[in-house]
Design a protein around this motif. Structure first.
Motif, mmCIF file in Angstrom:
data_model
loop_
_atom_site.group_PDB
_atom_site.id
_atom_site.type_symbol
_atom_site.label_atom_id
_atom_site.label_comp_id
_atom_site.label_asym_id
_atom_site.label_seq_id
_atom_site.Cartn_x
_atom_site.Cartn_y
_atom_site.Cartn_z
ATOM 1 N N GLU A 34 0.855 -1.188 0.000
ATOM 2 C CA GLU A 34 0.000 0.000 0.000
ATOM 3 C C GLU A 34 0.888 1.233 0.000
ATOM 4 O O GLU A 34 2.070 1.173 0.340
ATOM 5 N N GLY A 35 0.296 2.347 -0.390
ATOM 6 C CA GLY A 35 1.081 3.572 -0.393
ATOM 7 C C GLY A 35 0.487 4.633 -1.293
ATOM 8 O O GLY A 35 -0.595 4.479 -1.866
ATOM 9 N N ASP A 36 1.219 5.728 -1.414
ATOM 10 C CA ASP A 36 0.807 6.855 -2.231
ATOM 11 C C ASP A 36 2.072 7.550 -2.724
ATOM 12 O O ASP A 36 3.149 6.953 -2.700
ATOM 13 N N PHE A 150 6.461 -13.704 -2.461
ATOM 14 C CA PHE A 150 7.092 -12.386 -2.359
ATOM 15 C C PHE A 150 7.229 -11.678 -3.705
ATOM 16 O O PHE A 150 7.038 -10.458 -3.786
ATOM 17 N N GLU A 151 7.566 -12.408 -4.766
ATOM 18 C CA GLU A 151 7.927 -11.758 -6.027
ATOM 19 C C GLU A 151 6.792 -10.925 -6.601
ATOM 20 O O GLU A 151 7.014 -9.811 -7.077
ATOM 21 N N LYS A 152 5.562 -11.433 -6.571
ATOM 22 C CA LYS A 152 4.430 -10.662 -7.108
ATOM 23 C C LYS A 152 4.219 -9.395 -6.281
ATOM 24 O O LYS A 152 4.024 -8.298 -6.821
ATOM 25 N N ALA A 153 4.275 -9.521 -4.962
ATOM 26 C CA ALA A 153 4.103 -8.349 -4.104
ATOM 27 C C ALA A 153 5.239 -7.357 -4.333
ATOM 28 O O ALA A 153 5.026 -6.135 -4.328
ATOM 29 N N TYR A 154 6.435 -7.859 -4.574
ATOM 30 C CA TYR A 154 7.572 -6.975 -4.798
ATOM 31 C C TYR A 154 7.389 -6.168 -6.085
ATOM 32 O O TYR A 154 7.729 -4.977 -6.129
ATOM 33 N N GLN A 155 6.851 -6.765 -7.104
ATOM 34 C CA GLN A 155 6.579 -6.034 -8.343
ATOM 35 C C GLN A 155 5.533 -4.942 -8.118
ATOM 36 O O GLN A 155 5.653 -3.831 -8.653
ATOM 37 N N ASP A 156 4.515 -5.242 -7.327
ATOM 38 C CA ASP A 156 3.518 -4.215 -6.992
ATOM 39 C C ASP A 156 4.160 -3.079 -6.194
ATOM 40 O O ASP A 156 3.836 -1.904 -6.386
ATOM 41 N N TYR A 157 5.065 -3.435 -5.309
ATOM 42 C CA TYR A 157 5.788 -2.440 -4.514
ATOM 43 C C TYR A 157 6.634 -1.543 -5.412
ATOM 44 O O TYR A 157 6.660 -0.321 -5.248
ATOM 45 N N LEU A 158 7.314 -2.132 -6.385
ATOM 46 C CA LEU A 158 8.105 -1.342 -7.324
ATOM 47 C C LEU A 158 7.220 -0.387 -8.118
ATOM 48 O O LEU A 158 7.610 0.743 -8.418
ATOM 49 N N ALA A 162 7.654 3.742 -8.045
ATOM 50 C CA ALA A 162 7.884 4.504 -9.273
ATOM 51 C C ALA A 162 7.070 5.799 -9.292
ATOM 52 O O ALA A 162 7.393 6.716 -10.061
ATOM 53 N N LYS A 163 6.036 5.886 -8.467
ATOM 54 C CA LYS A 163 5.175 7.064 -8.425
ATOM 55 C C LYS A 163 5.495 8.000 -7.269
ATOM 56 O O LYS A 163 4.822 9.008 -7.082
ATOM 57 N N LEU A 164 6.541 7.677 -6.503
ATOM 58 C CA LEU A 164 6.899 8.525 -5.368
ATOM 59 C C LEU A 164 7.425 9.880 -5.841
ATOM 60 O O LEU A 164 8.041 9.989 -6.902
ATOM 61 N N LEU A 165 7.178 10.897 -5.034
ATOM 62 C CA LEU A 165 7.762 12.207 -5.295
ATOM 63 C C LEU A 165 9.286 12.121 -5.179
ATOM 64 O O LEU A 165 9.804 11.230 -4.508
ATOM 65 N N PRO A 166 10.020 13.043 -5.811
ATOM 66 C CA PRO A 166 11.487 12.994 -5.721
ATOM 67 C C PRO A 166 12.026 13.388 -4.351
ATOM 68 O O PRO A 166 13.199 13.126 -4.048
ATOM 69 N N VAL A 167 11.201 14.021 -3.521
ATOM 70 C CA VAL A 167 11.640 14.479 -2.202
ATOM 71 C C VAL A 167 10.526 14.273 -1.194
ATOM 72 O O VAL A 167 9.348 14.137 -1.552
ATOM 73 N N ASN A 168 10.885 14.254 0.092
ATOM 74 C CA ASN A 168 9.885 14.222 1.145
ATOM 75 C C ASN A 168 9.893 15.549 1.901
ATOM 76 O O ASN A 168 10.744 16.414 1.661
#
Length: 311
Positions: A34-36, A150-158, A162-168
């Motif tokens: 999960e994430g944003d 793990f591998e399928k979940a890891y691909q979803d995580y990647l 890929a959509k994360l902002l460049p900075v926090n």
């Protein structure tokens, strides 16, 4: 009766010193993603314990975290291991070093390097393993995550990362913009830093106030230095406003040479003191006070005027 009590005490002591392992049954293992645009999480619930997994904030690499429902861990240090699976004969465990155990729900947070090695290990079929001791002098305590599914979940995580902002927020909420000599123009590096801030502000409108403080070295007289610091702060403000930041969300102050970071006793030190410091923050709007009666006193009207310049 006495013999029974002694036997019972012995059993309790041996039980307290026995190893306690938390691990989800193989058929129930599930990785959750999960994430944003601010943070991505790849976690595995651990039956009877809590959860463990990877958290990657925008602008950073991933860290490994362990969360506990109950205070199983005592404070101190725990050992982090990329453990070989029983079905991988010939492989040995890889010890990744110590982590500092804290009180509370979040037991610990690993280093970036440890998390990277755990992720690589999971792709090879290794298990993240945490070894510690139970609270109050208890025996060994282990928490193990399994590499199952793990591998399928890891691909979803990647896909999430890929959509994360460049900075926090921590990376842009405070910054220092440098100036050359008597220059008041923004350098390319300063503009890049501000552009990162602008990207974050667009994504997080709750950050609604920017404080700018202009500074100079002591090369000129006091009035010249004060004006230089003002022009530098204005350059930053004008850049932000030109990119869509409302001017009313910016407070500008200028201090001349009054607050040096370091003594102005060398060329390198004077360069550090020629700067504009920026602080971005979330400010709760204050309620608007009742309107003053028409024809209020001059003193009341003057009190409503505001300047942020620091003399």
């Amino acid at each position: 009766m006495r013999s029974f009590i002694l036997i019972l005490i012995g059993l309790l002591m041996s039980s307290s010193l026995s190893a306690l392992t938390f691990q989800t049954r193989l058929e129930k293992v599930a990785w959750q993603v999960e994430g944003d645009q601010f943070e991505c999480r790849l976690m595995q619930p651990v039956t009877g314990f809590g959860s463990g997994g990877f958290v990657r904030r925008a602008g950073e690499s991933a860290r490994f975290q362990l969360h506990a429902h109950d205070p199983w861990f005592s404070q101190g240090s725990a050992q982090l291991v990329a453990a070989a699976a029983p079905w991988q004969p010939g492989r040995t465990d890889v010890t990744l070093g110590q982590v500092s155990v804290q009180s509370g729900d979040k037991v610990f947070t690993s280093s970036f390097e440890q998390a990277g090695r755990l992720l690589s290990g999971l792709l090879e079929g290794r298990s993240p393993l945490v070894q510690h001791r139970q609270r109050y002098g208890g025996g060994p305590l282990e928490v193990r995550l399994l590499p199952v599914r793990f591998e399928k979940a890891y691909q979803d995580y990647l896909g999430c990362t890929a959509k994360l902002l460049p900075v926090n927020f921590d990376q842009v909420s405070q910054m220092q913009l440098s100036f050359t000599g008597g220059d008041v123009e923004l350098s390319e590096q300063a503009q890049r830093n501000l552009d990162h801030l602008l990207i974050y502000l667009k994504a997080d409108p709750s950050v609604n106030h920017i404080q700018l403080d202009g500074h100079s070295d002591n090369s000129g007289d006091r009035l010249t230095n004060r004006e230089l610091s003002r022009q530098r702060a204005l350059a930053v403000q004008n850049y932000l406003v030109s990119k869509g930041i409302p001017a009313e969300q910016i407070t500008l102050r200028f201090h001349g040479e009054r607050y040096p970071l370091v003594p102005n006793n060398s060329k390198a030190n004077r360069a550090k003191n020629r700067r504009v410091t920026l602080k971005a923050e979330r400010v709760t709007p204050q309620p608007t006070p009742p309107s003053a009666p028409a024809g209020g006193s001059p003193d009341n009207k003057a009190a409503q005027a505001h300047t942020a310049a620091s003399l």
